[in-house]
Design an enzyme around this catalytic site. Sequence first.
Site, short mmCIF file in Angstrom:
data_model
loop_
_atom_site.label_atom_id
_atom_site.label_comp_id
_atom_site.label_asym_id
_atom_site.label_seq_id
_atom_site.Cartn_x
_atom_site.Cartn_y
_atom_site.Cartn_z
N ARG A 229 26.31 -8.57 -19.14
CA ARG A 229 27.38 -8.03 -19.98
C ARG A 229 27.29 -8.59 -21.40
NH1 ARG A 229 31.33 -9.60 -23.42
NH2 ARG A 229 31.82 -11.34 -22.04
N ASP A 230 27.60 -9.84 -21.59
CA ASP A 230 27.62 -10.44 -22.92
C ASP A 230 26.23 -10.47 -23.53
OD1 ASP A 230 28.85 -11.60 -25.10
OD2 ASP A 230 28.71 -13.63 -24.34
N HIS B 218 31.80 -21.95 -22.83
CA HIS B 218 30.94 -20.80 -23.11
C HIS B 218 30.33 -21.02 -24.50
CE1 HIS B 218 30.30 -16.22 -22.95
NE2 HIS B 218 29.95 -16.56 -24.18
N HIS C 23 27.35 -20.60 -27.49
CA HIS C 23 26.20 -19.95 -28.10
C HIS C 23 25.35 -21.03 -28.78
CE1 HIS C 23 27.30 -15.52 -27.91
NE2 HIS C 23 28.26 -16.14 -27.24
N CYS D 118 26.44 -12.42 -31.48
CA CYS D 118 27.75 -11.92 -31.91
C CYS D 118 27.57 -11.00 -33.11
CB CYS D 118 28.67 -13.09 -32.28
SG CYS D 118 30.29 -12.56 -32.91
N ASN E 257 23.77 -16.63 -26.06
CA ASN E 257 24.38 -17.68 -25.25
C ASN E 257 23.32 -18.71 -24.86
OD1 ASN E 257 27.16 -16.32 -24.37
ND2 ASN E 257 25.58 -14.76 -24.28
#
Length: 325
Positions: free
Chosen positions: A38-39, A230, A232, A263, A272
Amino acid sequence: MALQLQSVLLRNLNRCIKPWKKRFHNKPYVRIVEVGPRDGLQNEPVNVPTNIKTELINKLSETGLRTIEVTSFVSPKWVPQMGDNVDVYSGITKKDDISYPVLIPNLKGLESAMKVGVREIAVFASASEGFSQKNTNCSIQEGINRIRDLVVVAKRENLKIRGYVSCVVGCPYDGHIQPSSVTKVTEALLSLGCYEISLGDTIGVGTRKTIENMIIDLLKITTPEKLAIHCHDTYGQALVNICTSLEYGIRVVDSSVSGLGGCPYAKGATGNVATEDLIYMLNGMGMETGVDLKKLIEAGRYITDFIKKPSASKVNNALFSKYFN
């Protein structure tokens, strides 16, 4: 005051570790939340077909991961890569001992997700007013109000609800974020019924000190077992910041296979932290994850070969030839 806070932190750390020691023969357990499908893929410019996504998730399901965030039920107008959310969720081979959460932005998305049997959702808010306006076209408080409407329905359907807070230490628009802002949003999400809050360093600007200050403030209103981290890796600080979080008792870490992601609202923001690198580090620290690193490397290489990008995971690049050539 400092001694009192230290005592509280030690109690929280021991309470967090103790239940897992018995399960894994005295090894502290860290749960990995894999967000690559997803991300990691949502901002990928190469269109990834549904069958490739489902095969990636199926490969990740064979690694020992227990939580895999598979898609987002968002309008394809805003995130074209996630336009096949129904087909992806319906097409994966689900295992009973794995949770497959999806990101939900609004009630329409929630309704679509429930139609295909989703059992866990993730909702998101920001600790930054500037980021909230740019990302969701609303203020922080308006975002919380939207989540409240989602949660009412989700609770009625007995869905698990995970919360995300973005820009927990820095924002591309507002700069440094005060820990108190993160604490305020986290407290609101917990009060609404989120079982866990993932703290997102969305643009990867965090350092040991800023992450530490943020967590210390959060522990005034909650405990480590309610939190996840979480990170990055824009500035190469993700693993350092995760270690800082572990020191404060946090035992849930989000990561993305082969470091997929980025992002779109932050210039230069990379993906990430790579799940392969995270697992290698945790193994070296004597912590248990239940994840098979070899199978994870294979899954990471599968998706990076398709999108024709080198893996952003140093561990994947270092060990792939050893395992597969």
